[in-house]
Design a protein around this motif. Structure first.
Motif, PDB file in Angstrom:
ATOM      1  N   GLU A  59       0.800  -1.233   0.000  1.00  0.00           N
ATOM      2  CA  GLU A  59       0.000   0.000   0.000  1.00  0.00           C
ATOM      3  C   GLU A  59       0.838   1.291   0.000  1.00  0.00           C
ATOM      4  OE1 GLU A  59      -3.056  -0.266   2.975  1.00  0.00           O
ATOM      5  OE2 GLU A  59      -3.730  -2.201   2.234  1.00  0.00           O
ATOM      6  N   ARG A  77      -5.133  11.941   9.183  1.00  0.00           N
ATOM      7  CA  ARG A  77      -5.740  10.643   8.898  1.00  0.00           C
ATOM      8  C   ARG A  77      -5.143  10.137   7.597  1.00  0.00           C
ATOM      9  NH1 ARG A  77      -6.887  15.389   8.180  1.00  0.00           N
ATOM     10  NH2 ARG A  77      -8.735  15.477   9.477  1.00  0.00           N
ATOM     11  N   VAL A  78      -5.295   8.824   7.344  1.00  0.00           N
ATOM     12  CA  VAL A  78      -4.770   8.333   6.063  1.00  0.00           C
ATOM     13  C   VAL A  78      -5.847   8.423   4.990  1.00  0.00           C
ATOM     14  CG1 VAL A  78      -2.998   6.839   7.046  1.00  0.00           C
ATOM     15  CG2 VAL A  78      -5.260   5.883   6.561  1.00  0.00           C
ATOM     16  N   VAL A  79      -5.393   8.708   3.778  1.00  0.00           N
ATOM     17  CA  VAL A  79      -6.265   8.688   2.595  1.00  0.00           C
ATOM     18  C   VAL A  79      -5.514   7.970   1.474  1.00  0.00           C
ATOM     19  CG1 VAL A  79      -7.536  10.804   3.188  1.00  0.00           C
ATOM     20  CG2 VAL A  79      -5.480  10.949   1.759  1.00  0.00           C
ATOM     21  N   MET A  80      -6.244   7.788   0.385  1.00  0.00           N
ATOM     22  CA  MET A  80      -5.672   7.081  -0.761  1.00  0.00           C
ATOM     23  C   MET A  80      -5.260   8.083  -1.823  1.00  0.00           C
ATOM     24  SD  MET A  80      -7.683   3.853  -2.236  1.00  0.00           S
ATOM     25  CE  MET A  80      -8.398   3.447  -0.675  1.00  0.00           C
ATOM     26  N   ALA A  94      -9.230  12.215  -2.332  1.00  0.00           N
ATOM     27  CA  ALA A  94     -10.672  12.477  -2.301  1.00  0.00           C
ATOM     28  C   ALA A  94     -11.229  12.225  -0.917  1.00  0.00           C
ATOM     29  CB  ALA A  94     -11.375  11.582  -3.323  1.00  0.00           C
ATOM     30  N   GLY A  95     -12.359  12.845  -0.658  1.00  0.00           N
ATOM     31  CA  GLY A  95     -13.011  12.650   0.637  1.00  0.00           C
ATOM     32  C   GLY A  95     -14.390  13.274   0.598  1.00  0.00           C
ATOM     33  N   ASP A  96     -14.949  13.439   1.779  1.00  0.00           N
ATOM     34  CA  ASP A  96     -16.287  14.011   1.876  1.00  0.00           C
ATOM     35  C   ASP A  96     -16.156  15.438   2.407  1.00  0.00           C
ATOM     36  OD1 ASP A  96     -19.392  12.679   2.354  1.00  0.00           O
ATOM     37  OD2 ASP A  96     -18.929  14.654   3.179  1.00  0.00           O
ATOM     38  N   SER A  99     -16.728  15.880   6.132  1.00  0.00           N
ATOM     39  CA  SER A  99     -15.852  15.244   7.110  1.00  0.00           C
ATOM     40  C   SER A  99     -14.995  16.322   7.780  1.00  0.00           C
ATOM     41  CB  SER A  99     -14.944  14.224   6.413  1.00  0.00           C
ATOM     42  OG  SER A  99     -14.077  14.890   5.513  1.00  0.00           O
ATOM     43  N   VAL A 100     -14.260  15.917   8.796  1.00  0.00           N
ATOM     44  CA  VAL A 100     -13.392  16.885   9.479  1.00  0.00           C
ATOM     45  C   VAL A 100     -12.401  17.481   8.477  1.00  0.00           C
ATOM     46  CG1 VAL A 100     -11.605  17.138  11.241  1.00  0.00           C
ATOM     47  CG2 VAL A 100     -13.656  15.789  11.725  1.00  0.00           C
ATOM     48  N   LYS A 101     -11.777  16.606   7.680  1.00  0.00           N
ATOM     49  CA  LYS A 101     -10.791  17.123   6.714  1.00  0.00           C
ATOM     50  C   LYS A 101     -11.447  18.046   5.697  1.00  0.00           C
ATOM     51  CE  LYS A 101     -10.556  12.796   5.020  1.00  0.00           C
ATOM     52  NZ  LYS A 101     -11.998  12.568   5.254  1.00  0.00           N
ATOM     53  N   ILE A 158     -20.301  10.767   7.375  1.00  0.00           N
ATOM     54  CA  ILE A 158     -18.932  10.586   7.857  1.00  0.00           C
ATOM     55  C   ILE A 158     -18.616  11.536   9.004  1.00  0.00           C
ATOM     56  CG2 ILE A 158     -17.942  12.177   6.155  1.00  0.00           C
ATOM     57  CD1 ILE A 158     -15.569  10.164   5.958  1.00  0.00           C
ATOM     58  N   SER A 159     -17.856  11.020   9.944  1.00  0.00           N
ATOM     59  CA  SER A 159     -17.327  11.782  11.084  1.00  0.00           C
ATOM     60  C   SER A 159     -18.415  12.265  12.047  1.00  0.00           C
ATOM     61  CB  SER A 159     -16.474  12.973  10.624  1.00  0.00           C
ATOM     62  OG  SER A 159     -15.474  12.554   9.725  1.00  0.00           O
TER      63      SER A 159
HETATM   64  C1  LIG Z   1      -6.356   2.382   4.173  1.00  0.00           C
HETATM   65  C2  LIG Z   1      -7.308   3.531   4.345  1.00  0.00           C
HETATM   66  C3  LIG Z   1      -7.595   4.360   3.274  1.00  0.00           C
HETATM   67  C4  LIG Z   1      -8.459   5.419   3.419  1.00  0.00           C
HETATM   68  N1  LIG Z   1      -8.715   6.221   2.352  1.00  0.00           N
HETATM   69  C5  LIG Z   1      -9.519   7.274   2.491  1.00  0.00           C
HETATM   70  C6  LIG Z   1      -9.725   8.192   1.414  1.00  0.00           C
HETATM   71  O1  LIG Z   1      -9.163   8.051   0.315  1.00  0.00           O
HETATM   72  N2  LIG Z   1     -10.566   9.245   1.617  1.00  0.00           N
HETATM   73  C7  LIG Z   1     -11.183   9.448   2.809  1.00  0.00           C
HETATM   74  O2  LIG Z   1     -11.925  10.430   2.926  1.00  0.00           O
HETATM   75  N3  LIG Z   1     -11.004   8.618   3.861  1.00  0.00           N
HETATM   76  C8  LIG Z   1     -10.183   7.548   3.734  1.00  0.00           C
HETATM   77  N4  LIG Z   1      -9.966   6.714   4.795  1.00  0.00           N
HETATM   78  C9  LIG Z   1     -10.658   7.012   6.075  1.00  0.00           C
HETATM   79  C10 LIG Z   1      -9.907   8.149   6.780  1.00  0.00           C
HETATM   80  O3  LIG Z   1      -8.680   7.691   7.305  1.00  0.00           O
HETATM   81  C11 LIG Z   1     -10.743   8.805   7.900  1.00  0.00           C
HETATM   82  O4  LIG Z   1     -11.064   7.850   8.871  1.00  0.00           O
HETATM   83  C12 LIG Z   1     -12.028   9.427   7.367  1.00  0.00           C
HETATM   84  O5  LIG Z   1     -11.808  10.047   6.107  1.00  0.00           O
HETATM   85  C13 LIG Z   1     -12.574  10.475   8.340  1.00  0.00           C
HETATM   86  O6  LIG Z   1     -11.563  11.424   8.580  1.00  0.00           O
HETATM   87  P1  LIG Z   1     -11.871  12.898   9.114  1.00  0.00           P
HETATM   88  O7  LIG Z   1     -13.076  12.822   9.987  1.00  0.00           O
HETATM   89  O8  LIG Z   1     -10.621  13.284   9.852  1.00  0.00           O
HETATM   90  O9  LIG Z   1     -12.090  13.776   7.912  1.00  0.00           O
HETATM   91  C14 LIG Z   1      -9.088   5.652   4.676  1.00  0.00           C
HETATM   92  C15 LIG Z   1      -8.790   4.839   5.763  1.00  0.00           C
HETATM   93  C16 LIG Z   1      -7.922   3.790   5.603  1.00  0.00           C
HETATM   94  C17 LIG Z   1      -7.584   2.922   6.810  1.00  0.00           C
END
Ligand SMILES: Cc1cc2nc3c(=O)[nH]c(=O)nc-3n(C[C@H](O)[C@H](O)[C@H](O)COP(=O)(O)O)c2cc1C
Length: 232
Positions: A59, A77-80, A94-96, A99-101, A158-159
């Motif tokens: 990964e 936090r981790v993202v892709m 990408a994300g929502d 969400s916090v981010k 989310i969150s």
């Molecule tokens: C392996 C892995 C990949 C993830 N990829 C994403 C991602 O691409 N985008 C995303 O929004 N959250 C991803 N998450 C979830 C985030 O780590 C996080 O829990 C979620 O986005 C809420 O974060 P926030 O409340 O701080 O915004 C991933 C988690 C894991 C364990």
């Protein structure tokens, strides 16, 4: 309570004994000569990532994203990794938006990304301004995902607090039915972000601890970069 605290402290000490005994930077680490590194950091990033993918590093596209809220509160936090523009040293994730981010990035559109690949002893850091991509890029990013991944994005909010597994399962079933019925649907809060690095830093650990650390800084807003070695 005191007896329980004493037991916990003893367990912490035992845990730390194991932490200190755990190997760090074990095995063969790849060479890195900062003098021969490309003039543009995005190309070095692409080279390091390509090698990690080729060698089967687990990964290597998962990255820690750090943001700050309007009041300065940090979170990570981790993202892709969802895209790369190595000529410009920009990366997409990408994300929502809710969400916090997402809320952090609305208030302060800057972020830091940190990759760490233990098998290589390599750390990459990037930081810079973040832009929200437009509707078509957002749609493409979302629809490229598997049905399970799309359903996850439609599940709950989310969150925000979740009452338990029952609520989760109910929402998930509803989201899976929605994705099956409307495969082209994109959640209105799905957001795709592009971080254009203002700084990028490459750390190559070496078993003898003579680590190498190379920092690139973008000249103004343009395409030129300055490079400097840092004490590790
Ligand atoms: C392996 C892995 C990949 C993830 N990829 C994403 C991602 O691409 N985008 C995303 O929004 N959250 C991803 N998450 C979830 C985030 O780590 C996080 O829990 C979620 O986005 C809420 O974060 P926030 O409340 O701080 O915004 C991933 C988690 C894991 C364990």
């Amino acid at each position: 309570m005191q007896a329980e605290d004493d037991d916990t402290a003893a367990a912490d000490r035992a845990l730390m004994e194991r932490v200190w005994a755990a190997p760090v930077l074990a095995g063969e680490l790849p060479p890195f000569d900062p003098d021969t590194a490309p003039a543009r950091p995005g190309l070095l990033f692409a080279g390091w990532l390509g090698r990690a993918l080729g060698d089967g590093v687990p990964e290597p596209h998962i990255v820690t994203l750090s943001t700050a809220a309007a009041d300065g509160t940090p979170s990570a936090r981790v993202v892709m990794l969802r895209g790369v523009d190595s000529a410009d040293c920009a990366v997409v994730f990408a994300g929502d938006r809710l969400s916090v981010k997402g809320r952090d990035l609305s208030a302060r559109p800057v972020a830091a990304l940190t990759w760490y690949w233990p098998a290589y002893g390599r750390q990459i850091r990037m930081a810079g301004p973040v832009d929200l991509l437009g509707a078509e890029a957002t749609r493409q990013d979302f629809l490229a995902r598997s049905p399970l991944s799309r359903a996850a994005a439609f599940t709950g909010r989310i969150s925000t607090p979740l009452s338990g597994q029952e609520e989760y399962d109910r929402e998930r079933r509803a989201a899976q039915a929605l994705v099956a019925a409307e495969p082209e649907r994109v959640p209105p809060t799905h957001a795709v972000y592009r971080l254009r690095a203002a700084e990028a830093e490459f750390f190559q650990a070496r078993p003898d601890r003579s680590h190498a650390r190379l920092r690139y800084t973008r000249d103004g807003d343009g395409d030129g970069w300055s490079r400097i070695l840092l004490w590790p």
